[in-house]
Enzyme design. Structure first.
Site, PDB file in Angstrom:
ATOM      1  N   ASP A   1      27.383 -53.127  -8.646  1.00  0.00           N
ATOM      2  CA  ASP A   1      28.485 -52.446  -9.305  1.00  0.00           C
ATOM      3  C   ASP A   1      29.797 -53.008  -8.698  1.00  0.00           C
ATOM      4  O   ASP A   1      29.753 -53.633  -7.637  1.00  0.00           O
ATOM      5  CB  ASP A   1      28.297 -50.950  -9.003  1.00  0.00           C
ATOM      6  CG  ASP A   1      29.471 -50.117  -9.384  1.00  0.00           C
ATOM      7  OD1 ASP A   1      29.876 -50.169 -10.545  1.00  0.00           O
ATOM      8  OD2 ASP A   1      29.996 -49.405  -8.505  1.00  0.00           O
ATOM      9  N   PHE A   2      30.924 -52.792  -9.333  1.00  0.00           N
ATOM     10  CA  PHE A   2      32.171 -53.335  -8.771  1.00  0.00           C
ATOM     11  C   PHE A   2      32.968 -52.286  -7.988  1.00  0.00           C
ATOM     12  O   PHE A   2      32.989 -52.298  -6.756  1.00  0.00           O
ATOM     13  CB  PHE A   2      33.037 -53.967  -9.879  1.00  0.00           C
ATOM     14  CG  PHE A   2      34.272 -54.612  -9.318  1.00  0.00           C
ATOM     15  CD1 PHE A   2      34.197 -55.818  -8.651  1.00  0.00           C
ATOM     16  CD2 PHE A   2      35.513 -53.983  -9.424  1.00  0.00           C
ATOM     17  CE1 PHE A   2      35.332 -56.394  -8.080  1.00  0.00           C
ATOM     18  CE2 PHE A   2      36.650 -54.555  -8.869  1.00  0.00           C
ATOM     19  CZ  PHE A   2      36.557 -55.763  -8.195  1.00  0.00           C
TER      20      PHE A   2
END
Ligand SMILES: O=P(O)(O)OC[C@H]1O[C@H](O[C@H]2O[C@H](CO)[C@@H](O)[C@H](O)[C@H]2O)[C@H](O)[C@@H](O)[C@@H]1O
Length: 286
Positions: free
Chosen positions: A32-33
């Site tokens: 995920d970022f």
């Protein structure tokens, strides 16, 4: 359902990763970022991957044995620009995908982009009196940010957003929660878990899959990869179904650095450069 407490020894999840890598023919690492590679900040445009995470993802990207993907709620172009590394990217919670030089878009989501546009434009007007509210139009989805909005107005923002989405979208759009945001998406049965399954299916042989994420949308990915793969929740602020966690993007960097050195050796049967063991902990089940 997992709880955050108590935490146990760090050896158990690492042993599971080692074993998974040793017995697999390839590996898929999905990241995920926001809140995972980049610390959470007040201003969405200011989110930046930490130098340690960038260096570790770059190392992973250079290994042919490991497929690396960033799976984000951000728009595809936005998240690609924030890394600029030669890996796979899924944007808008998996509704758009970039891999091997090609971009694909969920066909129904593509057709509903004009509805998202209309919702965002309407919300810009009706939420204008709310201090510090921010509307992010990501084309296939939209996000209403309340992180800097006074707490007493959050419910108003949530209610207004739901009402505009129902009015404009008429069932073709839906809302869902995130970290101090309301997400606006096409109502299609497709999310991060689905895109991770798609990526897994296109890996060589039987890959070991790791997914690291902090937000509620990451739960669908944890669900599809466990128990054969390993889900790693980032943070200490809420429960997760992932069986393991690290406490911050700094912890993510240690884990990625370990994967990019010893992890690759486990997978390829190499001799082993040593890297400090990351601080992983397991979460116990209720
Ligand atoms: O799936 P992700 O990559 O984690 O994206 C989820 C949302 O992340 C961003 O919002 C979050 O991060 C912001 C910057 O740190 C923060 O201000 C906000 O409160 C968080 O919810 C992004 O702006 C959204 O578009 C993504 O959907």
């Amino acid at each position: 359902m997992s709880t955050l407490e108590p935490t146990h020894s760090f050896d158990e999840p690492l042993a599971q990763i080692r074993e998974g890598l040793r017995t697999a023919s390839s590996a898929l690492v999905c990241l995920d970022f926001d809140g995972t590679l980049a610390p959470i900040v007040d201003e969405p445009d200011a989110a930046t991957i930490t130098p340690e995470n960038r260096a570790a993802v770059a190392k992973l990207a250079s290994s042919p044995a490991i497929a690396t993907a960033v799976v984000s709620g951000r728009g595809l172009a936005d998240v690609r620009d924030r890394l600029s590394l030669p890996i796979t990217y899924a944007g808008n919670h998996g509704l758009e995908l970039y891999r091997a030089g090609e971009t694909s878009v969920h066909p129904i989501a593509g057709k509903r982009a004009s509805l998202v546009e209309e919702v965002c434009a309407t919300l810009e007007q009706v939420l204008a009196p709310i201090p510090n509210v921010r509307i992010e139009n990501k084309r296939l989805t939209g996000t209403v940010h309340v992180r800097s909005v006074p707490e007493s107005l959050h419910e108003t923002v949530h209610r207004t957003t739901r009402s505009v989405v129902d009015h404009v979208g008429g069932g073709d759009l839906e809302t869902s929660p995130g970290r101090r945001i309301v997400e606006i998406s096409p109502s299609v049965p497709w999310g991060k878990g689905d895109v991770v399954s798609l990526l897994e299916a296109s890996c060589l042989g039987d890959p070991f899959v790791l997914y690291i994420g902090d937000d509620v949308t990451d739960e669908s990915a944890f669900r599809v990869i466990e128990p054969e793969g390993l889900g790693i929740h980032v943070g200490t602020d809420r429960a997760s179904i992932a069986s393991c966690r690290v406490d911050s993007p700094t912890g993510v960097a240690s884990l990625l650095e370990w994967l990019a050195t010893q992890g690759i050796d486990e997978l390829t049967g190499g001799g082993g450069a040593s890297a400090r063991a990351p601080s992983l902990s397991t979460t116990s089940s209720d």
